[in-house]
Design a protein around this motif. Structure first.
Motif, PDB file in Angstrom:
ATOM      1  N   ILE A  25       0.810 -23.414 -30.087  1.00  0.00           N
ATOM      2  CA  ILE A  25       0.645 -24.825 -29.735  1.00  0.00           C
ATOM      3  C   ILE A  25       1.738 -25.272 -28.772  1.00  0.00           C
ATOM      4  O   ILE A  25       1.465 -25.985 -27.788  1.00  0.00           O
ATOM      5  CB  ILE A  25       0.656 -25.704 -31.005  1.00  0.00           C
ATOM      6  CG1 ILE A  25      -0.489 -25.307 -31.946  1.00  0.00           C
ATOM      7  CG2 ILE A  25       0.573 -27.179 -30.641  1.00  0.00           C
ATOM      8  CD1 ILE A  25      -1.866 -25.423 -31.347  1.00  0.00           C
ATOM      9  N   ARG A  26       2.964 -24.842 -29.013  1.00  0.00           N
ATOM     10  CA  ARG A  26       4.076 -25.238 -28.126  1.00  0.00           C
ATOM     11  C   ARG A  26       3.892 -24.656 -26.731  1.00  0.00           C
ATOM     12  O   ARG A  26       4.133 -25.337 -25.726  1.00  0.00           O
ATOM     13  CB  ARG A  26       5.398 -24.770 -28.729  1.00  0.00           C
ATOM     14  CG  ARG A  26       5.786 -25.491 -30.016  1.00  0.00           C
ATOM     15  CD  ARG A  26       7.160 -25.056 -30.496  1.00  0.00           C
ATOM     16  NE  ARG A  26       7.479 -25.651 -31.789  1.00  0.00           N
ATOM     17  CZ  ARG A  26       7.630 -24.970 -32.915  1.00  0.00           C
ATOM     18  NH1 ARG A  26       7.482 -23.648 -32.920  1.00  0.00           N
ATOM     19  NH2 ARG A  26       7.931 -25.582 -34.046  1.00  0.00           N
ATOM     20  N   GLU A  28       1.069 -23.816 -25.249  1.00  0.00           N
ATOM     21  CA  GLU A  28      -0.033 -24.471 -24.556  1.00  0.00           C
ATOM     22  C   GLU A  28       0.305 -25.918 -24.212  1.00  0.00           C
ATOM     23  O   GLU A  28      -0.144 -26.430 -23.182  1.00  0.00           O
ATOM     24  CB  GLU A  28      -1.301 -24.363 -25.403  1.00  0.00           C
ATOM     25  CG  GLU A  28      -1.732 -22.919 -25.605  1.00  0.00           C
ATOM     26  CD  GLU A  28      -3.177 -22.752 -26.038  1.00  0.00           C
ATOM     27  OE1 GLU A  28      -3.866 -23.767 -26.221  1.00  0.00           O
ATOM     28  OE2 GLU A  28      -3.605 -21.596 -26.177  1.00  0.00           O
ATOM     29  N   THR A  29       1.108 -26.569 -25.042  1.00  0.00           N
ATOM     30  CA  THR A  29       1.569 -27.925 -24.717  1.00  0.00           C
ATOM     31  C   THR A  29       2.419 -27.904 -23.460  1.00  0.00           C
ATOM     32  O   THR A  29       2.289 -28.771 -22.583  1.00  0.00           O
ATOM     33  CB  THR A  29       2.363 -28.510 -25.893  1.00  0.00           C
ATOM     34  OG1 THR A  29       1.527 -28.591 -27.039  1.00  0.00           O
ATOM     35  CG2 THR A  29       2.890 -29.899 -25.557  1.00  0.00           C
ATOM     36  N   GLU A  33       1.832 -29.841 -19.904  1.00  0.00           N
ATOM     37  CA  GLU A  33       2.845 -30.722 -19.295  1.00  0.00           C
ATOM     38  C   GLU A  33       3.086 -30.330 -17.843  1.00  0.00           C
ATOM     39  O   GLU A  33       3.248 -31.191 -16.970  1.00  0.00           O
ATOM     40  CB  GLU A  33       4.135 -30.660 -20.107  1.00  0.00           C
ATOM     41  CG  GLU A  33       4.031 -31.358 -21.459  1.00  0.00           C
ATOM     42  CD  GLU A  33       5.278 -31.188 -22.314  1.00  0.00           C
ATOM     43  OE1 GLU A  33       6.116 -30.328 -21.958  1.00  0.00           O
ATOM     44  OE2 GLU A  33       5.401 -31.901 -23.331  1.00  0.00           O
ATOM     45  N   SER A 167      -3.156 -19.913 -22.811  1.00  0.00           N
ATOM     46  CA  SER A 167      -2.642 -21.091 -22.102  1.00  0.00           C
ATOM     47  C   SER A 167      -3.395 -21.335 -20.802  1.00  0.00           C
ATOM     48  O   SER A 167      -3.657 -22.487 -20.422  1.00  0.00           O
ATOM     49  CB  SER A 167      -1.150 -20.919 -21.796  1.00  0.00           C
ATOM     50  OG  SER A 167      -0.385 -20.826 -22.970  1.00  0.00           O
TER      51      SER A 167
END
Length: 334
Positions: A25-26, A28-29, A33, A167
Protein backbone atom coordinates in the motif's frame (compact mmCIF):
# COMPACT_ATOMS: atom_id res chain seq x y z
CA UNK A 1 23.36 -33.50 17.63
CA UNK A 2 20.99 -31.27 15.60
CA UNK A 3 19.17 -28.32 17.10
CA UNK A 4 15.40 -28.15 16.49
CA UNK A 5 14.18 -24.98 14.74
CA UNK A 6 11.18 -23.41 16.44
CA UNK A 7 8.59 -22.37 13.84
CA UNK A 8 7.31 -18.80 14.12
CA UNK A 9 4.18 -18.32 16.17
CA UNK A 10 0.89 -17.52 14.49
CA UNK A 11 1.05 -14.00 15.96
CA UNK A 12 4.54 -13.44 14.51
CA UNK A 13 3.42 -14.72 11.12
CA UNK A 14 0.36 -12.46 11.19
CA UNK A 15 2.54 -9.40 11.94
CA UNK A 16 4.80 -10.31 9.02
CA UNK A 17 1.86 -10.65 6.63
CA UNK A 18 0.41 -7.34 7.78
CA UNK A 19 3.75 -5.58 7.23
CA UNK A 20 4.02 -7.06 3.75
CA UNK A 21 0.53 -5.81 2.92
CA UNK A 22 1.30 -2.35 4.29
CA UNK A 23 4.51 -2.19 2.26
CA UNK A 24 2.51 -2.72 -0.93
CA UNK A 25 0.00 0.00 0.00
CA UNK A 26 2.82 2.43 0.84
CA UNK A 27 4.63 1.71 -2.44
CA UNK A 28 1.50 2.23 -4.49
CA UNK A 29 0.57 5.37 -2.55
CA UNK A 30 4.02 6.80 -3.33
CA UNK A 31 3.50 5.98 -7.01
CA UNK A 32 0.18 7.84 -7.03
CA UNK A 33 1.72 10.85 -5.29
CA UNK A 34 4.36 11.02 -8.02
CA UNK A 35 1.64 10.67 -10.65
CA UNK A 36 -0.21 13.73 -9.31
CA UNK A 37 2.69 15.91 -10.44
CA UNK A 38 2.15 14.78 -14.03
CA UNK A 39 -1.40 16.09 -14.37
CA UNK A 40 -0.22 18.94 -16.57
CA UNK A 41 -0.56 20.42 -20.03
CA UNK A 42 -0.21 17.01 -21.66
CA UNK A 43 -3.16 15.78 -19.61
CA UNK A 44 -5.24 18.77 -20.71
CA UNK A 45 -4.25 18.19 -24.35
CA UNK A 46 -5.25 14.51 -24.11
CA UNK A 47 -8.61 15.56 -22.71
CA UNK A 48 -9.12 17.95 -25.63
CA UNK A 49 -8.48 15.15 -28.13
CA UNK A 50 -10.94 12.89 -26.31
CA UNK A 51 -13.59 15.61 -26.01
CA UNK A 52 -13.26 16.31 -29.73
CA UNK A 53 -13.70 12.66 -30.66
CA UNK A 54 -16.80 12.22 -32.83
CA UNK A 55 -16.46 8.44 -32.95
CA UNK A 56 -15.31 6.10 -30.18
CA UNK A 57 -12.33 6.00 -27.86
CA UNK A 58 -10.56 2.74 -28.76
CA UNK A 59 -8.46 1.45 -25.85
CA UNK A 60 -5.71 -1.10 -26.52
CA UNK A 61 -3.20 -2.89 -24.30
CA UNK A 62 -1.53 -6.29 -23.82
CA UNK A 63 -1.32 -8.46 -20.73
CA UNK A 64 -1.90 -6.64 -17.44
CA UNK A 65 -2.05 -3.34 -19.37
CA UNK A 66 -4.87 -4.90 -21.36
CA UNK A 67 -6.82 -5.69 -18.22
CA UNK A 68 -6.36 -2.09 -17.03
CA UNK A 69 -7.28 -0.81 -20.48
CA UNK A 70 -10.49 -2.83 -20.47
CA UNK A 71 -11.45 -1.27 -17.12
CA UNK A 72 -10.63 2.23 -18.40
CA UNK A 73 -12.77 1.67 -21.52
CA UNK A 74 -15.69 0.55 -19.32
CA UNK A 75 -15.31 3.58 -17.07
CA UNK A 76 -15.19 5.97 -20.02
CA UNK A 77 -18.26 4.39 -21.61
CA UNK A 78 -20.30 4.59 -18.40
CA UNK A 79 -19.40 8.23 -17.79
CA UNK A 80 -20.43 9.71 -21.12
CA UNK A 81 -17.39 9.02 -23.33
CA UNK A 82 -18.25 6.16 -25.75
CA UNK A 83 -15.35 3.70 -25.66
CA UNK A 84 -14.49 0.04 -26.22
CA UNK A 85 -11.45 -2.17 -25.76
CA UNK A 86 -9.63 -3.90 -28.63
CA UNK A 87 -7.00 -6.58 -28.01
CA UNK A 88 -3.96 -5.56 -30.09
CA UNK A 89 -3.23 -9.18 -30.99
CA UNK A 90 -6.72 -9.57 -32.43
CA UNK A 91 -6.41 -6.18 -34.13
CA UNK A 92 -3.69 -7.64 -36.36
CA UNK A 93 -6.12 -10.31 -37.49
CA UNK A 94 -9.14 -8.29 -38.49
CA UNK A 95 -10.26 -6.28 -35.46
CA UNK A 96 -8.31 -3.24 -36.66
CA UNK A 97 -11.28 -2.68 -38.97
CA UNK A 98 -13.22 -1.61 -35.88
CA UNK A 99 -11.15 1.59 -35.76
CA UNK A 100 -12.50 4.44 -37.91
CA UNK A 101 -11.02 7.85 -38.81
CA UNK A 102 -13.48 9.46 -36.36
CA UNK A 103 -12.00 7.56 -33.40
CA UNK A 104 -9.20 8.26 -30.94
CA UNK A 105 -6.86 5.45 -29.87
CA UNK A 106 -5.75 5.25 -26.24
CA UNK A 107 -2.85 2.78 -25.96
CA UNK A 108 -1.39 1.41 -22.71
CA UNK A 109 2.11 -0.04 -22.47
CA UNK A 110 4.41 0.28 -19.48
CA UNK A 111 7.52 -0.30 -21.59
CA UNK A 112 6.20 1.60 -24.59
CA UNK A 113 7.71 -1.16 -26.73
CA UNK A 114 4.91 -3.77 -26.71
CA UNK A 115 5.40 -5.68 -29.96
CA UNK A 116 1.71 -6.31 -30.65
CA UNK A 117 0.94 -2.58 -30.41
CA UNK A 118 3.99 -1.51 -32.43
CA UNK A 119 2.87 -3.92 -35.18
CA UNK A 120 -0.38 -2.04 -35.71
CA UNK A 121 1.10 1.43 -35.02
CA UNK A 122 1.76 2.20 -38.75
CA UNK A 123 -1.82 1.29 -39.61
CA UNK A 124 -3.16 3.58 -36.88
CA UNK A 125 -0.94 6.42 -38.11
CA UNK A 126 -1.97 5.79 -41.74
CA UNK A 127 -5.63 6.31 -40.81
CA UNK A 128 -4.76 9.65 -39.23
CA UNK A 129 -6.36 8.58 -35.96
CA UNK A 130 -5.08 10.59 -32.96
CA UNK A 131 -2.99 8.39 -30.66
CA UNK A 132 -2.81 9.00 -26.92
CA UNK A 133 -0.46 6.75 -24.96
CA UNK A 134 -0.01 5.85 -21.31
CA UNK A 135 3.55 4.59 -20.94
CA UNK A 136 6.19 4.23 -18.27
CA UNK A 137 8.91 5.42 -20.66
CA UNK A 138 8.48 8.83 -22.36
CA UNK A 139 11.41 8.03 -24.68
CA UNK A 140 9.85 4.78 -25.94
CA UNK A 141 8.78 4.14 -29.53
CA UNK A 142 5.10 4.28 -28.65
CA UNK A 143 5.44 7.53 -26.68
CA UNK A 144 7.43 9.22 -29.46
CA UNK A 145 4.76 8.38 -32.05
CA UNK A 146 1.84 9.63 -29.99
CA UNK A 147 0.08 12.96 -30.32
CA UNK A 148 0.12 13.01 -26.52
CA UNK A 149 1.98 10.71 -24.12
CA UNK A 150 0.94 10.56 -20.47
CA UNK A 151 3.85 9.40 -18.34
CA UNK A 152 2.65 6.76 -15.86
CA UNK A 153 6.03 5.28 -14.94
CA UNK A 154 6.82 4.36 -11.34
CA UNK A 155 10.05 4.34 -9.37
CA UNK A 156 9.51 0.74 -8.32
CA UNK A 157 6.89 -1.96 -8.41
CA UNK A 158 5.24 -2.96 -5.13
CA UNK A 159 6.25 -6.54 -5.91
CA UNK A 160 9.43 -7.24 -3.83
CA UNK A 161 10.94 -8.94 -6.90
CA UNK A 162 10.27 -5.83 -8.98
CA UNK A 163 8.67 -8.01 -11.62
CA UNK A 164 4.89 -8.30 -11.21
CA UNK A 165 3.02 -5.23 -12.53
CA UNK A 166 1.62 -3.67 -9.34
CA UNK A 167 2.43 -0.01 -8.78
CA UNK A 168 2.62 0.52 -12.55
CA UNK A 169 -0.87 -0.87 -13.19
CA UNK A 170 -2.24 1.14 -10.27
CA UNK A 171 -0.76 4.31 -11.77
CA UNK A 172 -2.18 3.55 -15.22
CA UNK A 173 -5.62 2.84 -13.79
CA UNK A 174 -5.56 6.08 -11.78
CA UNK A 175 -4.60 8.08 -14.87
CA UNK A 176 -7.46 6.46 -16.76
CA UNK A 177 -9.86 7.37 -13.96
CA UNK A 178 -8.52 10.94 -14.01
CA UNK A 179 -9.24 11.18 -17.74
CA UNK A 180 -12.73 9.72 -17.38
CA UNK A 181 -13.76 12.01 -14.54
CA UNK A 182 -12.27 15.11 -16.17
CA UNK A 183 -14.26 14.31 -19.34
CA UNK A 184 -17.38 13.62 -17.27
CA UNK A 185 -17.19 17.08 -15.69
CA UNK A 186 -16.33 18.79 -18.97
CA UNK A 187 -19.33 17.19 -20.70
CA UNK A 188 -21.72 18.18 -17.89
CA UNK A 189 -22.53 14.50 -17.34
CA UNK A 190 -25.11 14.16 -14.55
CA UNK A 191 -26.10 11.48 -12.04
CA UNK A 192 -29.23 10.85 -14.11
CA UNK A 193 -27.08 10.34 -17.23
CA UNK A 194 -24.99 7.83 -15.29
CA UNK A 195 -28.08 5.99 -14.09
CA UNK A 196 -29.36 5.62 -17.67
CA UNK A 197 -26.23 3.57 -18.35
CA UNK A 198 -26.95 1.44 -15.26
CA UNK A 199 -30.74 0.98 -15.23
CA UNK A 200 -30.78 -2.59 -13.95
CA UNK A 201 -29.04 -2.24 -10.61
CA UNK A 202 -29.56 -0.50 -7.33
CA UNK A 203 -27.90 2.63 -8.68
CA UNK A 204 -30.50 2.92 -11.43
CA UNK A 205 -33.32 2.51 -8.93
CA UNK A 206 -31.84 5.19 -6.69
CA UNK A 207 -31.42 7.70 -9.48
CA UNK A 208 -34.31 7.01 -11.87
CA UNK A 209 -37.20 5.78 -9.73
CA UNK A 210 -39.99 8.33 -9.29
CA UNK A 211 -42.23 8.71 -6.24
CA UNK A 212 -45.23 8.15 -8.51
CA UNK A 213 -43.93 4.61 -9.05
CA UNK A 214 -44.10 3.63 -5.38
CA UNK A 215 -46.67 5.86 -3.67
CA UNK A 216 -49.91 4.59 -2.10
CA UNK A 217 -53.10 5.77 -3.80
CA UNK A 218 -56.86 5.17 -3.73
CA UNK A 219 -58.26 3.22 -0.81
CA UNK A 220 -54.80 2.69 0.70
CA UNK A 221 -54.26 6.45 1.07
CA UNK A 222 -54.45 7.67 4.72
CA UNK A 223 -56.61 10.80 4.62
CA UNK A 224 -59.07 12.56 6.98
CA UNK A 225 -60.90 15.93 6.96
CA UNK A 226 -59.82 18.71 9.33
CA UNK A 227 -62.98 18.25 11.43
CA UNK A 228 -62.32 14.53 12.09
CA UNK A 229 -61.76 13.48 15.68
CA UNK A 230 -58.29 12.43 16.67
CA UNK A 231 -59.65 8.96 17.49
CA UNK A 232 -60.95 8.61 13.92
CA UNK A 233 -57.58 9.69 12.52
CA UNK A 234 -55.87 7.05 14.66
CA UNK A 235 -58.09 4.37 13.15
CA UNK A 236 -57.10 5.50 9.64
CA UNK A 237 -53.42 5.53 10.60
CA UNK A 238 -53.67 2.02 12.02
CA UNK A 239 -55.58 0.67 9.04
CA UNK A 240 -53.26 2.10 6.37
CA UNK A 241 -50.00 1.45 8.20
CA UNK A 242 -47.93 4.40 6.95
CA UNK A 243 -47.33 5.90 10.38
CA UNK A 244 -49.28 9.04 9.52
CA UNK A 245 -52.49 10.43 8.06
CA UNK A 246 -52.89 13.44 5.80
CA UNK A 247 -55.41 16.14 6.73
CA UNK A 248 -57.26 17.68 3.76
CA UNK A 249 -60.06 20.14 3.04
CA UNK A 250 -63.10 19.53 0.82
CA UNK A 251 -61.04 20.21 -2.31
CA UNK A 252 -58.55 17.57 -1.14
CA UNK A 253 -55.88 20.20 -0.66
CA UNK A 254 -53.31 19.23 1.97
CA UNK A 255 -53.69 21.18 5.22
CA UNK A 256 -51.23 19.17 7.29
CA UNK A 257 -50.24 15.74 8.56
CA UNK A 258 -50.58 13.85 11.80
CA UNK A 259 -47.81 11.34 12.52
CA UNK A 260 -46.79 8.88 15.20
CA UNK A 261 -44.57 11.62 16.60
CA UNK A 262 -47.50 14.05 16.78
CA UNK A 263 -49.48 11.38 18.64
CA UNK A 264 -46.78 10.96 21.29
CA UNK A 265 -46.60 14.70 21.81
CA UNK A 266 -50.40 14.95 22.05
CA UNK A 267 -50.56 12.18 24.65
CA UNK A 268 -47.82 13.88 26.65
CA UNK A 269 -50.07 16.97 26.83
CA UNK A 270 -52.98 14.86 28.03
CA UNK A 271 -55.10 15.45 24.93
CA UNK A 272 -58.45 13.62 24.90
CA UNK A 273 -58.34 11.56 21.70
CA UNK A 274 -62.16 11.19 21.70
CA UNK A 275 -62.92 14.93 22.01
CA UNK A 276 -60.14 16.65 20.03
CA UNK A 277 -60.35 17.57 16.35
CA UNK A 278 -57.36 16.43 14.29
CA UNK A 279 -56.92 20.02 13.06
CA UNK A 280 -55.97 21.10 16.57
CA UNK A 281 -53.01 18.73 16.86
CA UNK A 282 -51.82 18.20 13.28
CA UNK A 283 -48.56 19.58 11.87
CA UNK A 284 -49.37 22.39 9.44
CA UNK A 285 -47.15 23.57 6.56
CA UNK A 286 -45.87 20.04 6.16
CA UNK A 287 -43.38 18.98 3.52
CA UNK A 288 -44.80 17.45 0.33
CA UNK A 289 -43.44 16.10 -2.94
CA UNK A 290 -44.89 15.61 -6.42
CA UNK A 291 -45.29 12.24 -8.19
CA UNK A 292 -42.46 13.10 -10.59
CA UNK A 293 -39.98 13.72 -7.77
CA UNK A 294 -37.02 11.36 -7.95
CA UNK A 295 -37.12 8.87 -5.09
CA UNK A 296 -33.51 9.77 -4.25
CA UNK A 297 -34.52 13.44 -3.84
CA UNK A 298 -37.42 12.46 -1.59
CA UNK A 299 -35.10 10.34 0.53
CA UNK A 300 -32.73 13.27 0.96
CA UNK A 301 -35.64 15.51 2.02
CA UNK A 302 -36.84 12.96 4.57
CA UNK A 303 -33.36 12.50 6.00
CA UNK A 304 -32.83 16.26 6.22
CA UNK A 305 -36.14 16.91 7.98
CA UNK A 306 -35.95 13.68 10.01
CA UNK A 307 -39.39 12.47 8.91
CA UNK A 308 -40.53 8.97 7.93
CA UNK A 309 -43.49 9.64 5.62
CA UNK A 310 -44.61 12.25 3.09
CA UNK A 311 -47.81 13.25 1.26
CA UNK A 312 -47.68 13.45 -2.53
CA UNK A 313 -49.53 16.35 -4.19
CA UNK A 314 -50.33 17.47 -7.73
CA UNK A 315 -49.60 20.92 -9.14
CA UNK A 316 -52.60 22.38 -7.31
CA UNK A 317 -51.57 21.08 -3.90
CA UNK A 318 -54.22 18.32 -3.93
CA UNK A 319 -53.41 14.99 -2.34
CA UNK A 320 -52.73 12.19 -4.84
CA UNK A 321 -50.61 9.78 -2.83
CA UNK A 322 -48.43 9.06 0.19
CA UNK A 323 -45.40 6.93 1.03
CA UNK A 324 -43.02 6.21 3.88
CA UNK A 325 -39.44 5.10 4.42
CA UNK A 326 -40.42 1.44 4.21
CA UNK A 327 -41.65 1.99 0.65
CA UNK A 328 -38.26 3.44 -0.28
CA UNK A 329 -36.55 0.52 1.41
CA UNK A 330 -38.65 -2.04 -0.48
CA UNK A 331 -37.87 -0.25 -3.74
CA UNK A 332 -34.13 -0.51 -3.06
CA UNK A 333 -33.64 3.26 -2.78
CA UNK A 334 -32.37 3.16 0.80
Amino acid sequence: MSTAVTPPSAETEDRRLIELGLAVIRAETAALEDLAGRIDGNFAQACRYLLGCTGRIVVIGMGKSGHIGSKIAATLASTGSPAFFVHPGEASHGDLGMITPQDVVLALSNSGETEEILTILPLIKRQGVPLITLTGNPASTLARNAEVNLHVGVAQEACPLGLAPTSSTTAALAMGDALAVALLEARGFTAEDFARSHPGGRLGRRLLLLIGDIMHTGDSLPMVPEQALLSDALLVMTRQGLGMTVVVNEAREVLGVFTDGDLRRALDRGVDVHATDIGAVMTRNCATVSPDTLAAEALHLMETKKINALPVVDGGGRLVGAFNMHDLLRAGVV
